[in-house]
Design a protein around this motif. Structure first.
Motif, short mmCIF file in Angstrom:
data_model
loop_
_atom_site.label_atom_id
_atom_site.label_comp_id
_atom_site.label_asym_id
_atom_site.label_seq_id
_atom_site.Cartn_x
_atom_site.Cartn_y
_atom_site.Cartn_z
N THR A 127 29.44 -9.04 1.27
CA THR A 127 28.72 -8.28 2.29
C THR A 127 27.93 -7.16 1.63
O THR A 127 28.36 -6.58 0.63
N THR A 129 26.32 -3.65 2.95
CA THR A 129 26.28 -2.73 4.07
C THR A 129 25.40 -1.56 3.68
O THR A 129 25.49 -1.05 2.55
N THR A 136 23.67 1.36 10.96
CA THR A 136 24.41 0.76 9.85
C THR A 136 24.38 -0.75 10.03
O THR A 136 24.75 -1.26 11.08
N THR A 138 25.19 -4.72 8.31
CA THR A 138 25.92 -5.52 7.34
C THR A 138 25.29 -6.89 7.30
O THR A 138 25.13 -7.55 8.33
N ARG A 158 23.46 -9.61 11.51
CA ARG A 158 24.20 -9.26 12.72
C ARG A 158 23.86 -10.29 13.80
O ARG A 158 22.85 -10.97 13.72
#
Length: 173
Positions: A127, A129, A136, A138, A158
């Motif tokens: 991942t 981020t 925010t 990811t 997302r």
């Protein structure tokens, strides 16, 4: 040279210099400053960090350059992307109309953290981020070991967006 000609030449040179300085750096200009692609023996995390380093330098060619795509993606994904970009060029319309690294068309990457969340001998999930404006985000990278080298199989954002899914939908597969 007359004074008038000299002033015109100076003004033209000054305008050209100002334009070159003010012109936004695109992939072709920034590519010279971008780090080279991750080496063949790089870990999945190193590959992801390299993709974001190249993105920050303006090198957006990891999907469109066939040789670079073959170094970055599994053979199946590189082939899928090549077909999608060929169709896109033929139809003169975008088939993949977003940047998978930022899961959108516009964004920024601040405070990047990269972590492996799952790994076996031949698969890994990494991942990335980061902050993009006030959000925010990811982004998930699915890796597969192919011929002893880690390659990206898919990039998921997302809400379940998938690079492979977008390419397949565009191709009607």
């Amino acid at each position: 040279m007359t004074r008038r000609r000299l002033l015109r030449a100076f003004a033209a040179a000054l305008a050209g210099a100002a334009l070159a300085t003010a012109w936004p750096a695109g992939p072709a200009r920034a590519a010279g400053k971008a780090p080279p692609p991750a080496p063949a023996g790089a870990s999945p995390e190193a590959v992801v960090r390299n993709l974001y380093d190249r993105y920050a330098a303006g090198a957006f060619d990891y999907m469109t350059d066939r040789r670079l795509a073959a170094r970055t993606f599994t053979a199946a994904t590189a082939g899928l992307l090549a077909r999608a970009f060929a169709k896109s060029k033929k139809l003169d319309e975008p088939g993949i109309d977003y940047e998978p690294l930022i899961d959108g068309q516009d964004g920024e990457v601040k405070g990047l953290t990269v972590a492996t969340t799952a790994a076996t001998t031949d698969k890994a999930t990494v991942t990335a981020t980061f902050k993009s404006f006030d959000e925010t985000l990811t982004v998930t990278f699915e890796f597969r070991r192919e011929k002893g080298v880690w390659r990206v199989e898919d990039i998921r954002g997302r809400e379940g967006t998938s690079l492979r899914g977008v390419a397949k939908a565009f191709l009607g597969e």
